[in-house]
Design an enzyme around this catalytic site. Structure first.
Site, short mmCIF file in Angstrom:
data_model
loop_
_atom_site.label_atom_id
_atom_site.label_comp_id
_atom_site.label_asym_id
_atom_site.label_seq_id
_atom_site.Cartn_x
_atom_site.Cartn_y
_atom_site.Cartn_z
N ASP A 68 0.85 -1.19 0.00
CA ASP A 68 0.00 0.00 0.00
C ASP A 68 0.89 1.24 0.00
OD1 ASP A 68 -2.97 1.07 0.96
OD2 ASP A 68 -1.34 2.24 1.83
N GLU B 274 -4.94 2.40 -3.89
CA GLU B 274 -3.47 2.38 -3.88
C GLU B 274 -2.92 1.07 -3.33
OE1 GLU B 274 -4.75 4.42 0.01
OE2 GLU B 274 -5.49 4.13 -2.03
#
Length: 587
Positions: free
Chosen positions: A468, A511
């Site tokens: 992430d 993301e």
């Protein structure tokens, strides 16, 4: 090297041939002599013939098969003469192996060859003729496959009307055996070509159930023969085999297209084949026309002519001969123009293994082999032989009238190509994240599930990395979503530099990304993630400048499914976030 073709109808003719051969200076001075015996007849005493050749030609290596004969009655080859093809080598050594698979397994036979190959550093290629089943042959070859020897040869055939027993020739005659010849020589050069010519058409289909290594029972969970009744209106009756011979199934094993033609159809809709089939493999139907065949052959003829072989061996499928009907000799005759003494074996399957290991037992193909002794030529192995481009083809279709069949086939070819292109575009849209051009979540789940299925069979370690981008919302808020998109794309390009052929990498959402690593334990997975973390940290982005990422790593454990594996990697990622970000945590 020199090659000489002999033919005979009776034993007295064979005696004269053997006398001529064994008294020649070329035979006496040879480093190795290869005898190929191919028998289309039904009334010969094979044991007597092979025993006589072995007794009189002790210097030679004998290999051969009974010929396959499945053509219609008017094209029957049972009255053709036997062929004894002789290749005399000046520097190449030959090593012969003969196995009775009623007494020993394919594994044991393969181990014997493997041990011998360790003592032959200049082994160049191998000729195999066989009359055993597909499993035994595959097991045999697997034991020495790491040597990456090119392999060619044929499976023994029989007459479908007379139902004689397929037999292989070597030191004796066997109906369940393998005869193999290793060619060894520093100056031996090889040409191999896989001439197929069938054009794929229609949708991808999957073999979902097999009864054995040569029987498909279900295709896409329906009785296998239904594909022919659905698409071609061919019913499973006494004419089934004749009606499907022009429409093989085409599989792809590595870069090599492999055709499979049904040899029989059972009452339950199962289809039988003369070579191996594998559950789970994808295939498409195909169709053939003689025009395409001869384009492929002409390309191969020109290729082997440039190679300048001293000996040429052809291994042709009987189904191909049945399909060509009035033109069965045209393919071989095209090669005879430059190599009049070539050998022709007609079997139930043709062997073609390249030096990369791709290939296998083929159907409906013509395998072309050329050999020469000398350092001038370079090896040429053509795994697939596509149709020549339009500007390479003679412009023969400047005809006022084009036959209906030619027009409809051209229509099918063109529409099939257009459908292929459209399907590839749709597949890309369905499986790829539009922004980053990597797997989307749907395809990511599919690929990881495929890895899980392989784990069930192989039990090898696998690790999953959940990653992430840290503070990604702040990047969007500060610079705007266009810069955020640039960061996502640049980060993906960075990570993709680490991709290996069997790795799986995709966008999970926002993301967040997943990266699956086969054959990787937890320690190795953590080290891999750390390498990516450092690469991202050291990268300078255009506007956002410097960013970091957090990583969670989990190794697959028994009982894991996709959800449990991802959940543990997510928990590791959460710990990385909670303990300061820009770090790797492994659980």
């Amino acid at each position: 090297m020199m090659q000489k073709k002999y033919t005979f109808h009776d034993f007295s003719e064979l005696e004269r041939i053997i006398t001529e051969l064994t008294t020649s200076d070329a035979y006496k001075n040879a480093s190795g002599v290869l005898l190929q015996l191919y028998n289309p007849k039904l009334d010969t005493n094979d044991q007597q013939i092979v025993k006589y050749i072995q007794e009189k030609c002790s210097k030679a290596c004998l290999v051969g098969i009974t010929s396959a004969n499945i053509a219609d009655v008017e094209y029957d080859i049972k009255d053709n003469p036997l062929e004894l093809n002789v290749t005399i080598f000046k520097a190449t050594r030959l090593f012969a192996f003969d196995f009775d698979l009623r007494r020993e397994t394919g594994f044991v036979a393969g181990r014997i060859v493997q041990e011998k190959l360790q003592d032959i550093p200049n082994a160049r290629c191998m000729l195999i003729c066989y009359s055993c089943g597909s499993v035994a042959l595959q097991t045999f070859i697997q034991e020495f496959s790491h040597h990456r020897l090119p392999i060619f040869g044929a499976k023994a055939g029989r007459s479908t009307r007379a139902q004689n027993i397929p037999q292989v020739y070597g030191r004796t005659v066997r109906d369940d055996g393998i005869t193999a010849i290793i060619f060894a020589g520093d100056n031996l050069r090889l040409y191999m070509d896989n001439c197929l010519g069938f054009q794929e058409i229609g949708l991808n289909m999957r073999v979902t159930e097999t009864k054995s290594d040569t029987v498909i029972s279900k295709i896409d969970d329906k009785p296998a023969a239904e594909i022919y009744s659905k698409y071609l209106q061919v019913k499973p009756n006494q004419y089934f085999v004749q009606n499907v011979c022009e429409f093989p199934l085409i599989f792809h094993r590595g870069d090599c297209p492999v055709a499979r033609v049904p040899s029989a159809c059972d009452q339950d809709g199962s289809m039988r084949f003369t070579a191996d089939v594998v559950q789970g493999e994808i295939f498409r139907l195909s169709y053939g026309n003689s025009h395409n065949f001869f384009q492929i052959i002409e390309s191969s003829v020109q290729g082997i002519k440039r190679f300048q072989p001293e000996a040429v061996f052809l291994f042709e499928c009987s189904n191909r001969i049945r399909f060509l009907e009035e033109q069965p000799q045209c393919e071989a005759d095209s090669f005879r123009v430059n190599s009049p003494e070539l050998s022709v074996a007609i079997g139930f399957a043709e062997l073609f293994f390249s030096s990369t290991g791709y290939g296998g037992a083929l159907n409906s193909a013509l395998v072309v082999v050329g050999l020469c002794e000398g350092p001038v030529a370079e090896d040429e192995i053509h795994v697939r032989n596509d149709l020549p481009e339009e500007d390479e083809v003679d412009q023969e279709d400047k005809r006022d009238y084009i036959p209906f069949v030619d027009r409809i086939l051209h229509f099918l070819e063109t529409t099939s190509l257009e459908l292929d292109q459209r399907n590839q575009e749709l597949d890309m849209i369905a499986t790829t994240d539009r922004l980053t051009r990597i797997y989307n979540r749907w395809e990511l789940e599919n690929k990881i599930n495929e890895m899980l299925n392989s784990y069930a069979d192989e039990k090898k370690p696998m690790s999953l990395i959940f990653m992430d981008i840290d503070h990604f919302k702040q990047i969007n808020d500060k610079f705007g979503h266009d810069v955020g998109d640039m960061v996502l794309k640049a980060t993906v390009r960075l990570i993709k530099n680490n991709l290996q052929p069997h790795h799986v990498f995709g966008r999970w959402g926002g993301e967040e990304f997943l990266y699956a690593l086969p054959d990787t334990d937890l320690k190795e997975g953590k080290a891999f993630a750390e390498r990516i973390r450092v690469q991202v940290e050291n990268n300078c982005y255009v506007k956002a400048r410097y960013i970091t990422m957090s990583f969670g790593v989990a190794q697959l454990t028994p009982g894991d499914d996709l959800l449990s594996w991802v959940k543990r990697a997510d928990q590791a990622l959460y710990q990385a976030k909670e303990t300061g970000r820009n770090r790797v945590v492994a659980l």
